[in-house]
Design a protein around this motif. Structure first.
Motif, short mmCIF file in Angstrom:
data_model
loop_
_atom_site.label_atom_id
_atom_site.label_comp_id
_atom_site.label_asym_id
_atom_site.label_seq_id
_atom_site.Cartn_x
_atom_site.Cartn_y
_atom_site.Cartn_z
N LEU A 28 0.83 -1.21 0.00
CA LEU A 28 0.00 0.00 0.00
C LEU A 28 0.87 1.26 0.00
O LEU A 28 0.60 2.23 -0.74
N LEU A 29 1.95 1.22 0.82
CA LEU A 29 2.85 2.38 0.88
C LEU A 29 3.57 2.56 -0.45
O LEU A 29 3.75 3.68 -0.93
N ASP A 30 3.99 1.42 -1.03
CA ASP A 30 4.65 1.50 -2.34
C ASP A 30 3.71 2.09 -3.38
O ASP A 30 4.09 2.94 -4.19
N TRP A 31 2.47 1.62 -3.33
CA TRP A 31 1.46 2.14 -4.29
C TRP A 31 1.25 3.64 -4.06
O TRP A 31 1.18 4.43 -5.01
N ALA A 32 1.17 4.05 -2.80
CA ALA A 32 0.94 5.47 -2.48
C ALA A 32 2.12 6.32 -2.95
O ALA A 32 1.94 7.47 -3.38
N ARG A 33 3.36 5.70 -2.86
CA ARG A 33 4.53 6.49 -3.26
C ARG A 33 4.58 6.65 -4.78
O ARG A 33 4.85 7.72 -5.30
N THR A 34 4.31 5.59 -5.48
CA THR A 34 4.38 5.66 -6.95
C THR A 34 3.14 6.35 -7.53
O THR A 34 3.23 7.03 -8.54
N GLN A 35 1.98 6.18 -6.89
CA GLN A 35 0.74 6.78 -7.39
C GLN A 35 0.31 7.90 -6.43
O GLN A 35 -0.83 7.94 -5.97
N TRP A 36 1.19 8.83 -6.16
CA TRP A 36 0.93 9.84 -5.14
C TRP A 36 -0.30 10.69 -5.49
O TRP A 36 -1.08 11.05 -4.62
N ASP A 37 -0.47 11.02 -6.78
CA ASP A 37 -1.60 11.87 -7.14
C ASP A 37 -2.93 11.12 -6.97
O ASP A 37 -3.92 11.68 -6.51
N ARG A 38 -2.89 9.83 -7.32
CA ARG A 38 -4.11 9.05 -7.13
C ARG A 38 -4.41 8.84 -5.65
O ARG A 38 -5.56 8.90 -5.21
N ALA A 39 -3.35 8.66 -4.86
CA ALA A 39 -3.53 8.49 -3.41
C ALA A 39 -4.08 9.77 -2.78
O ALA A 39 -5.01 9.73 -1.96
N LEU A 40 -3.51 10.91 -3.20
CA LEU A 40 -4.01 12.18 -2.68
C LEU A 40 -5.47 12.41 -3.09
O LEU A 40 -6.29 12.90 -2.29
N GLY A 41 -5.78 12.05 -4.32
CA GLY A 41 -7.16 12.21 -4.80
C GLY A 41 -8.13 11.38 -3.99
O GLY A 41 -9.20 11.87 -3.58
N SER B 112 -6.27 13.51 -13.28
CA SER B 112 -4.90 13.82 -13.69
C SER B 112 -4.05 12.55 -13.71
O SER B 112 -3.25 12.34 -14.62
N ALA B 113 -4.24 11.70 -12.69
CA ALA B 113 -3.47 10.46 -12.64
C ALA B 113 -3.81 9.55 -13.81
O ALA B 113 -2.93 8.92 -14.42
N ASP B 114 -5.11 9.47 -14.14
CA ASP B 114 -5.52 8.63 -15.27
C ASP B 114 -4.93 9.15 -16.58
O ASP B 114 -4.48 8.37 -17.43
N LEU B 115 -4.92 10.48 -16.76
CA LEU B 115 -4.34 11.05 -17.97
C LEU B 115 -2.84 10.75 -18.05
O LEU B 115 -2.30 10.46 -19.12
N ARG B 116 -2.20 10.79 -16.88
CA ARG B 116 -0.76 10.49 -16.87
C ARG B 116 -0.52 9.04 -17.29
O ARG B 116 0.45 8.74 -18.01
N ASP B 117 -1.40 8.14 -16.88
CA ASP B 117 -1.30 6.74 -17.32
C ASP B 117 -1.38 6.66 -18.84
O ASP B 117 -0.64 5.91 -19.49
N GLN B 118 -2.35 7.42 -19.39
CA GLN B 118 -2.51 7.41 -20.85
C GLN B 118 -1.23 7.88 -21.54
O GLN B 118 -0.77 7.26 -22.53
#
Lengths: 410, 92
Positions: B3-16, B67-73
């Motif tokens: 979960l922490l790894d996911w939050a670190r790599t996906q910080w914008d999605r975690a903040l959202g 924003s996170a989804d667009l970054r994935d794209q």
């Protein structure tokens, strides 16, 4: 490539889950309706004694009056909190003369000095002169004022208080007079008057009032008054057990030169106006050649009691509580907004069996502006809860819109 | 600590997600406070704070998630372009 597609699917599922959770979150918002708006307006007024003089030599048939100690408190649910205390108070007309003259002449004149008033946000104020103590306090939930004239044991105090505790609103007016001399030989001592009106959260109204004095001495007899019943005291402090009919008291006082009428408490739709006593006497004519052309006998009317406490309270008729309030404020056909509670005036003239009041009861504090109260309610809306739901819906729509926008872009 | 790894790599999605969660909680708390009183003067502060604050956080969360989804794209597009470039290099 496969990893990227898998992450995208995972994110779509997560977004759908968030939307579903938010969608479910609004269910309790809609099912648990907010408590309906409650609007109240309360007033408490207490005046120790009102004295009105009439003399034909006074120009324009003006009847000078003097009253005090006077205390008044007005409070409503829209942050009106006006407290007022005065002693002595010569009436609005006289007290307002400095302002009128100063305005007309363009010269700032000092205002009537024996008055103190506070409004919402002012907190507490106090004014002291020798023999006079005036206090007023205005907060969001408490409005109170106290006026004291004289000293302990030889003076009088009036206090008015409106307080809200949660959804309960209480208005209370109290007057205590240690001694009051009327004319040459009539003395009233230990006078105590109270009027209370309160509403609970359901809008149920409770009224109470009391007017009593320990001793009224006039030539030939001494009486007491407790709970609306006159008692003979036979020259002693201990009241006799036998109640004396009001007619006999009135006849005895008239025979002694003090025509008297007694006003029983009057229940109003939103409160009560306490019992009152009106006693008349006549001042002898001044010596001839008195400055100002003042001449002839001067009838004087003393009014005691008539304390006022009222709490108008309205809740939206959609709540079960509204059905029990007994307050029919009506509903505006155009807006659907319930009418603001209306407080009646204190003018008792014309009611059967009442004291023939020579002048309207002074109202030093302006009455509640019910029109603006109603307008404010209409501007805010009939229920803040619905506005809140609208705001919440906008927030959920923003989140849901993001998801829809993103899916559309893909 | 996935979960922490996911939050670190996906910080914008975690903040959202965090903003949406806090916003929803704010809205619920505000509603409960408004329900406690019937007086408009006491309801309005909750409308202004919890209501508008909750809506702002919901909007912020939605924007961060988008924003996170667009970054994935964009990451996918960069990967495709890299593969196309590699294929073109091989063809030459």
């Amino acid at each position: 490539m496969g990893i990227l597609l898998g992450m995208a699917r995972l994110h779509r599922k997560a977004g759908a889950a968030v939307c579903a959770v938010l969608g479910l979150a609004i269910v309790p918002l809609i099912s648990a309706d907010a408590q309906a708006d409650a609007t109240y307006a309360a007033v408490a007024e207490a005046t120790g004694t009102r004295v009105i003089l009439t003399n034909q030599s006074i120009p324009l048939n003006v009847a000078p009056q003097l009253q005090g100690p006077t205390a008044s408190a007005v409070q409503n649910s829209l942050q009106q909190s006006d407290a007022y205390a005065a002693f002595p108070y010569p009436g609005e007309e006289v007290a307002g003369i400095p302002g009128v003259v100063g305005g007309a002449a363009g010269v700032p004149l000092p205002a009537y000095p024996f008055v103190i008033a506070t409004s919402f946000g002012d907190g507490a104020k106090q004014l002291s002169y020798p023999g006079i103590e005036l206090r007023a306090e205005s907060t969001e939930t408490l409005t109170q004022s106290t006026a004291t004239g004289g000293s302990t044991g030889a003076g009088g105090t009036s206090s008015a208080r409106v307080a809200r505790d949660g959804d309960d609103v209480v208005a209370k007016a109290v007057t205590d007079l240690d001694a009051l001399r009327i004319g040459e030989s009539l003395v009233i001592s230990g006078l105590h008057a109270v009027a209370t009106a309160s509403r609970d959260s359901a809008g149920k109204l409770t009224r109470a009032s009391e007017l009593s004095f320990t001793r009224l001495s006039a030539p030939g007899f001494v009486i007491g008054l407790t709970n609306g019943k006159f008692t003979l005291q036979n020259g002693t402090e201990a009241p006799a057990q036998n109640d004396v009919p009001l007619a006999q008291i009135a006849a005895a006082l008239s025979g002694a030169g003090y025509p008297t009428t007694f006003q029983v408490p009057q229940e109003t739709p939103d409160g009560i106006i306490g019992a009152g006593l009106q006693i008349q006497t006549t001042l002898p004519a001044p010596p001839a050649g008195t400055p100002g052309g003042f001449s002839g006998e001067t009838p004087v009317t003393y009014t005691i009691g008539l304390l006022r406490a009222e709490v108008a309270y309205t809740v939206l008729p959609t709540t079960p509580a509204a059905a029990d309030t007994g307050v029919d404020a009506g509903v505006d056909a155009a807006t659907g907004v319930p009418g603001a509670p209306a407080l009646p005036t204190t003018d008792l003239a014309g009611l059967p069996g009442t004291v023939p009041v020579l002048a309207p009861v002074a109202a030093p504090v302006a009455g509640i502006d019910l029109a603006s109260l109603q307008a404010s309610r209409a501007a805010v809306g009939s229920d803040v809860g619905w506005i809140y739901l609208m705001v919440a819906a906008v927030g959920l729509a923003a989140v849901g819109g993001c998801a829809v926008l993103y899916r559309g872009a893909r | 600590m996935p979960l922490l790894d996911w939050a670190r790599t996906q910080w914008d999605r975690a903040l959202g997600a965090l903003a949406v969660l806090i916003g929803a909680i704010l809205l619920l708390v505000g509603w409960m406070k408004i329900s406690d009183t019937g007086f408009v003067s006491e309801q309005l502060p909750y409308l202004a704070s919890a209501g508008l604050g909750g809506v702002f956080l919901l909007g912020l969360g939605g924007m961060l998630w988008l924003s996170a989804d667009l970054r994935d794209q964009w990451r996918e597009l960069r990967g495709i372009r890299a593969r196309l470039d590699a294929t073109a290099d091989l063809a030459e």
